[in-house]
Motif scaffolding. Structure first.
Motif, PDB file in Angstrom:
ATOM      1  N   UNK A 278       0.846  -1.204   0.000  1.00  0.00           N
ATOM      2  CA  UNK A 278       0.000   0.000   0.000  1.00  0.00           C
ATOM      3  C   UNK A 278       0.880   1.251   0.000  1.00  0.00           C
ATOM      4  N   UNK A 279       1.899   1.252   0.866  1.00  0.00           N
ATOM      5  CA  UNK A 279       2.793   2.418   0.960  1.00  0.00           C
ATOM      6  C   UNK A 279       3.614   2.585  -0.311  1.00  0.00           C
ATOM      7  N   UNK A 280       4.031   1.461  -0.893  1.00  0.00           N
ATOM      8  CA  UNK A 280       4.787   1.495  -2.154  1.00  0.00           C
ATOM      9  C   UNK A 280       3.935   2.194  -3.231  1.00  0.00           C
ATOM     10  N   UNK A 281       2.638   1.877  -3.245  1.00  0.00           N
ATOM     11  CA  UNK A 281       1.723   2.527  -4.204  1.00  0.00           C
ATOM     12  C   UNK A 281       1.714   4.040  -4.007  1.00  0.00           C
ATOM     13  N   UNK A 282       1.755   4.482  -2.750  1.00  0.00           N
ATOM     14  CA  UNK A 282       1.749   5.936  -2.484  1.00  0.00           C
ATOM     15  C   UNK A 282       3.053   6.572  -2.956  1.00  0.00           C
ATOM     16  N   UNK A 283       4.165   5.849  -2.779  1.00  0.00           N
ATOM     17  CA  UNK A 283       5.457   6.376  -3.271  1.00  0.00           C
ATOM     18  C   UNK A 283       5.375   6.526  -4.783  1.00  0.00           C
ATOM     19  N   UNK A 284       4.852   5.477  -5.438  1.00  0.00           N
ATOM     20  CA  UNK A 284       4.813   5.494  -6.908  1.00  0.00           C
ATOM     21  C   UNK A 284       3.854   6.549  -7.423  1.00  0.00           C
ATOM     22  N   UNK A 285       2.855   6.915  -6.595  1.00  0.00           N
ATOM     23  CA  UNK A 285       1.911   7.978  -6.991  1.00  0.00           C
ATOM     24  C   UNK A 285       2.450   9.365  -6.619  1.00  0.00           C
ATOM     25  N   UNK A 286       3.617   9.416  -6.001  1.00  0.00           N
ATOM     26  CA  UNK A 286       4.233  10.708  -5.656  1.00  0.00           C
ATOM     27  C   UNK A 286       3.706  11.305  -4.364  1.00  0.00           C
ATOM     28  N   UNK A 287       2.988  10.495  -3.541  1.00  0.00           N
ATOM     29  CA  UNK A 287       2.400  11.041  -2.318  1.00  0.00           C
ATOM     30  C   UNK A 287       3.301  10.893  -1.096  1.00  0.00           C
ATOM     31  N   UNK A 288       4.377  10.136  -1.234  1.00  0.00           N
ATOM     32  CA  UNK A 288       5.202   9.809  -0.064  1.00  0.00           C
ATOM     33  C   UNK A 288       6.661   9.706  -0.489  1.00  0.00           C
ATOM     34  N   UNK A 289       7.542  10.307   0.323  1.00  0.00           N
ATOM     35  CA  UNK A 289       8.981  10.169   0.038  1.00  0.00           C
ATOM     36  C   UNK A 289       9.734  10.080   1.366  1.00  0.00           C
ATOM     37  N   UNK A 290      10.978   9.583   1.285  1.00  0.00           N
ATOM     38  CA  UNK A 290      11.810   9.494   2.495  1.00  0.00           C
ATOM     39  C   UNK A 290      12.651  10.753   2.614  1.00  0.00           C
ATOM     40  N   UNK A 291      12.720  11.295   3.819  1.00  0.00           N
ATOM     41  CA  UNK A 291      13.629  12.415   4.066  1.00  0.00           C
ATOM     42  C   UNK A 291      14.929  11.826   4.602  1.00  0.00           C
ATOM     43  N   UNK A 292      16.043  12.126   3.937  1.00  0.00           N
ATOM     44  CA  UNK A 292      17.337  11.586   4.387  1.00  0.00           C
ATOM     45  C   UNK A 292      18.204  12.709   4.920  1.00  0.00           C
ATOM     46  N   UNK A 293      18.700  12.504   6.120  1.00  0.00           N
ATOM     47  CA  UNK A 293      19.539  13.489   6.782  1.00  0.00           C
ATOM     48  C   UNK A 293      21.003  13.195   6.466  1.00  0.00           C
ATOM     49  N   UNK A 294      21.535  12.081   6.975  1.00  0.00           N
ATOM     50  CA  UNK A 294      22.946  11.734   6.749  1.00  0.00           C
ATOM     51  C   UNK A 294      23.060  10.300   6.237  1.00  0.00           C
ATOM     52  N   UNK A 295      24.164  10.056   5.515  1.00  0.00           N
ATOM     53  CA  UNK A 295      24.470   8.712   5.018  1.00  0.00           C
ATOM     54  C   UNK A 295      25.874   8.350   5.490  1.00  0.00           C
ATOM     55  N   UNK A 296      26.009   7.186   6.116  1.00  0.00           N
ATOM     56  CA  UNK A 296      27.321   6.703   6.586  1.00  0.00           C
ATOM     57  C   UNK A 296      27.573   5.326   5.978  1.00  0.00           C
ATOM     58  N   UNK A 297      28.858   4.970   5.751  1.00  0.00           N
ATOM     59  CA  UNK A 297      29.133   3.564   5.423  1.00  0.00           C
ATOM     60  C   UNK A 297      28.943   2.717   6.687  1.00  0.00           C
ATOM     61  N   UNK A 298      28.640   1.436   6.511  1.00  0.00           N
ATOM     62  CA  UNK A 298      28.424   0.543   7.671  1.00  0.00           C
ATOM     63  C   UNK A 298      29.587   0.630   8.663  1.00  0.00           C
ATOM     64  N   UNK A 299      30.793   0.795   8.131  1.00  0.00           N
ATOM     65  CA  UNK A 299      31.993   0.828   8.989  1.00  0.00           C
ATOM     66  C   UNK A 299      31.930   1.989   9.983  1.00  0.00           C
ATOM     67  N   UNK A 300      31.104   3.018   9.686  1.00  0.00           N
ATOM     68  CA  UNK A 300      31.003   4.160  10.613  1.00  0.00           C
ATOM     69  C   UNK A 300      29.716   4.091  11.443  1.00  0.00           C
ATOM     70  N   UNK A 301      29.284   2.884  11.750  1.00  0.00           N
ATOM     71  CA  UNK A 301      28.018   2.718  12.481  1.00  0.00           C
ATOM     72  C   UNK A 301      28.086   3.364  13.872  1.00  0.00           C
ATOM     73  N   UNK A 302      29.262   3.367  14.486  1.00  0.00           N
ATOM     74  CA  UNK A 302      29.371   3.969  15.820  1.00  0.00           C
ATOM     75  C   UNK A 302      29.062   5.472  15.730  1.00  0.00           C
ATOM     76  N   UNK A 303      29.640   6.157  14.736  1.00  0.00           N
ATOM     77  CA  UNK A 303      29.371   7.598  14.541  1.00  0.00           C
ATOM     78  C   UNK A 303      27.885   7.814  14.242  1.00  0.00           C
ATOM     79  N   UNK A 304      27.321   6.932  13.409  1.00  0.00           N
ATOM     80  CA  UNK A 304      25.896   7.067  13.055  1.00  0.00           C
ATOM     81  C   UNK A 304      25.030   6.951  14.313  1.00  0.00           C
ATOM     82  N   UNK A 305      25.340   5.977  15.190  1.00  0.00           N
ATOM     83  CA  UNK A 305      24.569   5.819  16.435  1.00  0.00           C
ATOM     84  C   UNK A 305      24.738   7.041  17.337  1.00  0.00           C
ATOM     85  N   UNK A 306      25.968   7.567  17.382  1.00  0.00           N
ATOM     86  CA  UNK A 306      26.187   8.756  18.229  1.00  0.00           C
ATOM     87  C   UNK A 306      25.297   9.899  17.751  1.00  0.00           C
TER      88      UNK A 306
END
Ligand SMILES: NC(=O)c1ccc[n+]([C@@H]2O[C@H](COP(=O)([O-])OP(=O)(O)OC[C@H]3O[C@@H](n4cnc5c(N)ncnc54)[C@H](OP(=O)(O)O)[C@@H]3O)[C@@H](O)[C@H]2O)c1
Length: 328
Positions: A278-306
């Motif tokens: 159902x949610x995928x349908x809303x994304x495809x209809x342009x009604x829903x998107x993800x807001x992304x703040x920061x992106x880290x590689x897995x190796x920096x998971x400690x920084x991401x958690x902090x």
């Protein structure tokens, strides 16, 4: 395969990247080569083993499941012999929820768990940042809160993961949406579709004349007692945050269910595949998107958690997974 492991509850530093055995899918399972996962507020709670009662599920003295990560995107690597909905190579996304284990190169999930084909317009990073927040917002607004078109709905903590999806979903369901966040997030919450945004550092919505049919505390930073005067007669306060404010919610919920008037409700997110579709349908209809703040590689998971532990991320924090066999 590479995975982020925690052997004991504690601060971000308990997380370590280690080599562990790659999982093998059972007959009803799908093996996913993970491209991206996230660090959510819930991951931080699980890492700390808080609230304490959650250790009944997570492991009393130490975590039973050692790999964190509740949502993911990736590609199907292999399927068990009874799997019908997916084939090798399908791009997928989903929520492992309490089963966790997404902070790894591969994860296995039952076909009937929270797993769906990735929405075409989304990148892997956007898709990974979607299931937990969007499913939680859907569960609370539609299933628990019974949101109706034309209602006045206030989303408290509108700039977080759950809150940012809640603003968009409430608007999709035809509500008049007010979002509450701090000064630096006002523009973001407006851009998600809130008709009105209240900066909690400047204004206290509970002292205004405006009242609401639904108040959704999407971040666990307010209480029914505080918000009661801002609810319309028969209005509903939805409490989602797993914080210190949750403990009075259950007695309040029972009490307000027995008495007439304003209600308190809570619950837990449901990752049924139909809901993801159902949610995928809303994304495809342009009604829903993800807001992304920061992106880290897995190796920096400690920084991401902090960073996530500061409690002030804007939308979602993504972890990308570089595969050791990337040359294939
Ligand atoms: N019941 C369930 O099934 C379920 C499922 C998923 C999550 N949860 C719970 O839901 C909660 C939220 O998760 P999340 O991942 O969405 O959190 P999150 O993204 O980490 O929330 C961060 C946001 O909260 C806002 N915030 C912080 N303090 C605030 C305050 N005093 N007033 C208003 N906003 C404030 C911050 O905005 P500012 O910087 O503007 O302050 C920030 O944007 C967590 O407790 C999580 O465990 C429950």
């Amino acid at each position: 395969m590479k995975a982020a492991i925690y052997e004991q509850y504690g601060p971000p530093e308990v997380l370590e990247i280690r080599e562990v055995a790659k999982p093998t899918p059972k007959v009803n399972e799908v093996l996913i080569r993970v491209c991206a996962t996230t660090v959510t507020a819930t991951d931080c709670l699980m890492r700390r083993g808080e609230p304490r009662w959650s250790r009944l599920l997570l492991g009393l003295g130490k975590p039973r499941k050692k790999i964190l990560g509740i949502e993911f995107s990736g590609d199907v690597e292999a399927v068990g012999q009874n799997v019908q909905r997916f084939r090798r190579g399908d791009p997928v996304f989903g929520a492992a929820m309490i089963n966790m284990a997404c902070c790894a190169e591969y994860v296995c999930l039952p076909e009937k768990a929270g797993l769906a084909l990735k929405p075409a317009p989304m990148t892997y990073q956007e898709a990974a940042a979607f299931p937990d927040g969007a499913l939680t917002a859907l569960t609370f607004l539609r299933d628990i809160g019974k949101i109706q078109a034309g209602q006045q709905v206030l989303i408290y903590g509108a700039s977080g993961s759950v809150g940012s999806f809640a603003v968009q979903l409430a608007k999709h369901f035809g509500a008049h949406v007010t979002g509450v966040c701090s000064t630096s997030n006002v523009a973001m919450v407006q851009s998600l579709g809130a008709a009105r945004v209240i900066d909690y550092t400047q204004q206290d919505f509970t002292r205004e004349a405006e009242t609401y049919d639904l108040i959704f505390d999407a971040v666990g930073k307010t209480t029914f007692s505080r918000c009661k005067t801002a609810l319309k007669p028969g209005g509903v306060f939805l409490a989602c945050g797993m914080t210190e404010f949750l403990w009075p919610v259950l007695p309040q919920m029972l009490w307000t269910a027995l008495t007439g008037g304003k209600k308190v409700k809570t619950g837990s997110s449901n990752a049924h595949p139909e809901r993801l579709d159902f949610l995928k349908g809303l994304v495809e209809a342009g009604a829903l998107k993800s807001a992304i703040d920061r992106v880290y590689p897995l190796e920096q998971i400690v920084e991401a958690h902090r960073y996530v532990e500061t409690g002030h991320k804007k939308g979602n924090v993504v972890l990308t997974i570089e595969h050791s066999d990337n040359m294939r």
